[in-house]
Design a protein around this motif. Structure first.
Motif, PDB file in Angstrom:
ATOM      1  N   CYS A  56      40.648  32.086  55.398  1.00 25.64           N
ATOM      2  CA  CYS A  56      40.361  30.707  55.777  1.00 25.64           C
ATOM      3  C   CYS A  56      41.342  30.307  56.866  1.00 25.64           C
ATOM      4  O   CYS A  56      42.542  30.572  56.750  1.00 25.64           O
ATOM      5  CB  CYS A  56      40.506  29.768  54.581  1.00 25.64           C
ATOM      6  N   ALA A  57      40.838  29.670  57.911  1.00 26.95           N
ATOM      7  CA  ALA A  57      41.683  29.149  58.993  1.00 26.95           C
ATOM      8  C   ALA A  57      41.478  27.646  59.076  1.00 26.95           C
ATOM      9  O   ALA A  57      40.357  27.173  59.275  1.00 26.95           O
ATOM     10  CB  ALA A  57      41.318  29.798  60.327  1.00 26.95           C
ATOM     11  N   GLY A  58      42.545  26.878  58.896  1.00 28.08           N
ATOM     12  CA  GLY A  58      42.472  25.430  59.022  1.00 28.08           C
ATOM     13  C   GLY A  58      42.299  25.018  60.474  1.00 28.08           C
ATOM     14  O   GLY A  58      43.011  25.501  61.359  1.00 28.08           O
ATOM     15  N   ILE A  59      41.354  24.116  60.725  1.00 29.97           N
ATOM     16  CA  ILE A  59      40.983  23.707  62.080  1.00 29.97           C
ATOM     17  C   ILE A  59      41.034  22.186  62.161  1.00 29.97           C
ATOM     18  O   ILE A  59      40.989  21.479  61.158  1.00 29.97           O
ATOM     19  CB  ILE A  59      39.560  24.215  62.426  1.00 29.97           C
ATOM     20  N   SER A  60      41.091  21.662  63.355  1.00 34.21           N
ATOM     21  CA  SER A  60      41.298  20.234  63.582  1.00 34.21           C
ATOM     22  C   SER A  60      40.120  19.347  63.180  1.00 34.21           C
ATOM     23  O   SER A  60      40.292  18.160  62.955  1.00 34.21           O
ATOM     24  CB  SER A  60      41.634  19.994  65.061  1.00 34.21           C
ATOM     25  N   SER A  61      38.914  19.888  63.098  1.00 35.39           N
ATOM     26  CA  SER A  61      37.742  19.119  62.677  1.00 35.39           C
ATOM     27  C   SER A  61      36.616  20.079  62.331  1.00 35.39           C
ATOM     28  O   SER A  61      36.674  21.276  62.661  1.00 35.39           O
ATOM     29  CB  SER A  61      37.273  18.161  63.777  1.00 35.39           C
ATOM     30  N   GLY A  62      35.580  19.550  61.697  1.00 33.57           N
ATOM     31  CA  GLY A  62      34.418  20.378  61.411  1.00 33.57           C
ATOM     32  C   GLY A  62      33.697  20.826  62.668  1.00 33.57           C
ATOM     33  O   GLY A  62      33.216  21.955  62.757  1.00 33.57           O
ATOM     34  N   THR A  63      33.621  19.932  63.645  1.00 37.12           N
ATOM     35  CA  THR A  63      33.003  20.297  64.926  1.00 37.12           C
ATOM     36  C   THR A  63      33.745  21.457  65.570  1.00 37.12           C
ATOM     37  O   THR A  63      33.132  22.428  66.035  1.00 37.12           O
ATOM     38  CB  THR A  63      33.000  19.086  65.875  1.00 37.12           C
ATOM     39  N   ASP A  64      35.076  21.360  65.610  1.00 38.02           N
ATOM     40  CA  ASP A  64      35.874  22.438  66.200  1.00 38.02           C
ATOM     41  C   ASP A  64      35.739  23.724  65.401  1.00 38.02           C
ATOM     42  O   ASP A  64      35.768  24.827  65.970  1.00 38.02           O
ATOM     43  CB  ASP A  64      37.337  22.013  66.284  1.00 38.02           C
ATOM     44  N   ALA A  65      35.582  23.608  64.087  1.00 37.27           N
ATOM     45  CA  ALA A  65      35.393  24.803  63.262  1.00 37.27           C
ATOM     46  C   ALA A  65      34.091  25.514  63.634  1.00 37.27           C
ATOM     47  O   ALA A  65      34.043  26.747  63.727  1.00 37.27           O
ATOM     48  CB  ALA A  65      35.395  24.425  61.780  1.00 37.27           C
ATOM     49  N   LEU A  66      33.029  24.742  63.863  1.00 40.85           N
ATOM     50  CA  LEU A  66      31.766  25.337  64.295  1.00 40.85           C
ATOM     51  C   LEU A  66      31.919  26.030  65.640  1.00 40.85           C
ATOM     52  O   LEU A  66      31.439  27.157  65.843  1.00 40.85           O
ATOM     53  CB  LEU A  66      30.692  24.258  64.385  1.00 40.85           C
ATOM     54  N   ILE A  67      32.594  25.371  66.561  1.00 39.39           N
ATOM     55  CA  ILE A  67      32.799  25.946  67.897  1.00 39.39           C
ATOM     56  C   ILE A  67      33.568  27.256  67.808  1.00 39.39           C
ATOM     57  O   ILE A  67      33.184  28.274  68.409  1.00 39.39           O
ATOM     58  CB  ILE A  67      33.529  24.948  68.815  1.00 39.39           C
ATOM     59  N   LEU A  68      34.653  27.257  67.053  1.00 40.26           N
ATOM     60  CA  LEU A  68      35.488  28.456  66.976  1.00 40.26           C
ATOM     61  C   LEU A  68      34.785  29.582  66.234  1.00 40.26           C
ATOM     62  O   LEU A  68      34.961  30.763  66.592  1.00 40.26           O
ATOM     63  CB  LEU A  68      36.820  28.133  66.312  1.00 40.26           C
ATOM     64  N   ALA A  69      33.999  29.266  65.210  1.00 40.25           N
ATOM     65  CA  ALA A  69      33.251  30.315  64.519  1.00 40.25           C
ATOM     66  C   ALA A  69      32.270  30.989  65.474  1.00 40.25           C
ATOM     67  O   ALA A  69      32.143  32.224  65.494  1.00 40.25           O
ATOM     68  CB  ALA A  69      32.506  29.721  63.325  1.00 40.25           C
ATOM     69  N   LEU A  70      31.598  30.184  66.289  1.00 42.27           N
ATOM     70  CA  LEU A  70      30.653  30.741  67.264  1.00 42.27           C
ATOM     71  C   LEU A  70      31.366  31.519  68.360  1.00 42.27           C
ATOM     72  O   LEU A  70      30.929  32.610  68.754  1.00 42.27           O
ATOM     73  CB  LEU A  70      29.812  29.618  67.870  1.00 42.27           C
ATOM     74  N   ARG A  71      32.465  30.969  68.864  1.00 47.50           N
ATOM     75  CA  ARG A  71      33.230  31.670  69.899  1.00 47.50           C
ATOM     76  C   ARG A  71      33.771  32.994  69.375  1.00 47.50           C
ATOM     77  O   ARG A  71      33.726  34.016  70.070  1.00 47.50           O
ATOM     78  CB  ARG A  71      34.387  30.780  70.371  1.00 47.50           C
ATOM     79  N   ALA A  72      34.270  32.977  68.157  1.00 51.08           N
ATOM     80  CA  ALA A  72      34.820  34.208  67.575  1.00 51.08           C
ATOM     81  C   ALA A  72      33.740  35.265  67.372  1.00 51.08           C
ATOM     82  O   ALA A  72      34.008  36.469  67.435  1.00 51.08           O
ATOM     83  CB  ALA A  72      35.500  33.898  66.248  1.00 51.08           C
ATOM     84  N   ALA A  73      32.517  34.805  67.144  1.00 51.81           N
ATOM     85  CA  ALA A  73      31.394  35.726  66.971  1.00 51.81           C
ATOM     86  C   ALA A  73      30.854  36.231  68.311  1.00 51.81           C
ATOM     87  O   ALA A  73      29.946  37.070  68.337  1.00 51.81           O
ATOM     88  CB  ALA A  73      30.286  35.048  66.186  1.00 51.81           C
ATOM     89  N   GLY A  74      31.390  35.722  69.421  1.00 50.78           N
ATOM     90  CA  GLY A  74      31.019  36.232  70.737  1.00 50.78           C
ATOM     91  C   GLY A  74      29.889  35.512  71.424  1.00 50.78           C
ATOM     92  O   GLY A  74      29.292  36.055  72.370  1.00 50.78           O
ATOM     93  N   ILE A  75      29.572  34.300  71.001  1.00 51.18           N
ATOM     94  CA  ILE A  75      28.490  33.547  71.664  1.00 51.18           C
ATOM     95  C   ILE A  75      28.891  33.255  73.103  1.00 51.18           C
ATOM     96  O   ILE A  75      29.993  32.787  73.388  1.00 51.18           O
ATOM     97  CB  ILE A  75      28.211  32.244  70.911  1.00 51.18           C
ATOM     98  N   GLU A  76      27.968  33.526  74.020  1.00 45.51           N
ATOM     99  CA  GLU A  76      28.219  33.352  75.449  1.00 45.51           C
ATOM    100  C   GLU A  76      27.094  32.543  76.077  1.00 45.51           C
ATOM    101  O   GLU A  76      26.099  32.213  75.419  1.00 45.51           O
ATOM    102  CB  GLU A  76      28.333  34.717  76.126  1.00 45.51           C
ATOM    103  N   TYR A  77      27.232  32.286  77.369  1.00 41.35           N
ATOM    104  CA  TYR A  77      26.258  31.490  78.109  1.00 41.35           C
ATOM    105  C   TYR A  77      24.865  32.115  77.989  1.00 41.35           C
ATOM    106  O   TYR A  77      24.677  33.318  78.227  1.00 41.35           O
ATOM    107  CB  TYR A  77      26.647  31.397  79.581  1.00 41.35           C
ATOM    108  N   GLY A  78      23.885  31.287  77.613  1.00 44.56           N
ATOM    109  CA  GLY A  78      22.494  31.735  77.543  1.00 44.56           C
ATOM    110  C   GLY A  78      22.069  32.277  76.196  1.00 44.56           C
ATOM    111  O   GLY A  78      20.869  32.458  75.960  1.00 44.56           O
ATOM    112  N   ASP A  79      23.013  32.535  75.309  1.00 49.74           N
ATOM    113  CA  ASP A  79      22.645  33.018  73.976  1.00 49.74           C
ATOM    114  C   ASP A  79      21.932  31.915  73.198  1.00 49.74           C
ATOM    115  O   ASP A  79      22.310  30.738  73.270  1.00 49.74           O
ATOM    116  CB  ASP A  79      23.891  33.447  73.191  1.00 49.74           C
TER     117      ASP A  79
END
Length: 372
Positions: A56-79
């Motif tokens: 578990c990684a504590g994050i500044s907000s739920g929105t930021d948690a969604l963003i970081l989960a997607l970024r960590a999974a490799g989501i890129e432009y156009g996906d």
């Protein structure tokens, strides 16, 4: 005489932990560990254990948690990421923030969650992930979703921001996909005293990436592995959340009891559709959402009686101006559009009393009696 019953009342919870928190804050003040620090680490350990995940990684907000989960999974432009339109905009905005494209599919009429049978027709060569939303405190139907993801080589990120402690076939929300995001907005089943969020996962690579991205792309101060963000959880919020986590199951049980009283008192009101609990689910009733044809008039009637009724949510995302560029039109998601014209949320929280719920239900019945 009218009662004053807010949609959410946090004072009951606050009073329960206030003394313990004041003890905790002394240690935070002494250590000056205001950002991340030992209190956040303790909470991360306990929340991962609670969810049945390794990390578990504590994050500044739920929105930021969604963003970081997607970024960590490799989501890129156009996906493309498949999700739903009957949710808070953070779900889809997090996809856009990573350069991805939200692809909306329709929902089940009884659970209000994503309809797994409609996902495959939305898959294209650009699809990279499915993001089910566990709406109102009930998990989406994860078995067919995970099977689809495996068959098509996609990953799953759970939006569990409304589902702290919810279960699917005996497993807790957040433990199914590659990762999951939680929000600790104050009104959530597990709420901070301010903003907060978390990413939980069983994948060490996802966890490592999230922890680097949340702290300016750094593991060691001033040594930056990549461009990251300032999305760290505060020490004080870690202490609050760790105290509240000990009581989450008890508080969820109180929510379920409150929902049971609502269902008992409103079961004979033919003009309403009450929320259901799917056979695979343990619903934790972040919200108690009913359906009615004339919800605007009902809301006004309830507000006039001191009852805080609200809409979650008032308009589907695919028809809002923010997503005009995606080209959706009315009729594209007929079940979503139908339901979102009818839903209204009644007050529910751990401290609500049976007397208050009965007062609310009498008001609802009075509204329909007046219409007749």
């Amino acid at each position: 005489m009218n009662m004053n019953i807010p949609l959410v009342d946090l004072r009951w919870q606050t009073d329960l932990i206030k003394k313990d928190f004041l003890k905790e804050i002394g240690g935070i003040l002494d250590s000056s560990a205001f950002i991340l620090g030992p209190k956040v680490k303790e909470f991360e350990k306990h929340f991962a254990e609670y969810c049945g995940t390794k990390y578990c990684a504590g994050i500044s907000s739920g929105t930021d948690a969604l963003i970081l989960a997607l970024r960590a999974a490799g989501i890129e432009y156009g996906d493309e990421i498949i999700t739903v339109s009957n949710t808070f905009i953070a779900t889809s905005a997090s996809i856009s923030a990573c350069g991805g494209k939200p692809v909306f599919v329709d929902i089940e009429e009884d659970s209000y969650n994503i309809n797994p049978s409609l996902i495959s027709r939305a898959i294209t060569a650009k699809t990279k992930a499915i993001m089910p939303v566990h709406l109102y405190g009930q998990c989406a139907d994860m078995t067919p979703i995970m099977k689809l993801a495996k068959n098509y080589g996609l990953f799953v990120i759970e939006d569990a921001c409304q589902a702290h402690g919810a279960e699917y076939t005996g497993k807790r929300s957040g433990s199914f996909g590659m990762g999951a995001a939680f929000s600790f907005y104050p009104g959530k089943n597990l709420g901070a005293w301010g903003e907060g969020g978390a990413v939980v996962t069983n994948d060490q690579k996802i966890f490592d990436e999230v922890t680097v991205l949340r702290d300016h792309g750094s593991r060691e101060k001033y040594i930056h592995l990549k461009e990251g963000f300032n999305m760290r959880l505060h020490g004080i919020q870690g202490a609050v959340l760790d105290l509240k986590l000990k009581m989450l199951d008890e508080w969820n049980a109180l929510r379920r009891t409150a929902a049971g009283i609502y269902k008992r008192e409103l079961s004979n009101v033919n003009e309403l559709i009450l929320p259901i609990e799917k056979p695979y689910a343990k619903h934790v009733y972040h919200l108690f959402v009913i359906r009615v044809k004339d919800r605007e008039s009902l809301q006004k009637f309830l507000l006039d009686k001191g009852i805080g009724a609200g809409f979650h949510y008032k308009y589907p995302l695919h028809l809002q101006e923010a997503y005009a560029y995606l080209g959706y039109k009315e009729g594209d998601l007929p079940i979503t559009e139908k339901i979102m014209k009818e839903i209204i949320s009644l007050p529910i929280y751990p401290g609500i009393t049976e007397e208050q719920i009965i007062y609310i239900c009498k008001a609802v019945k009075e509204f329909f009696a007046g219409k007749k």
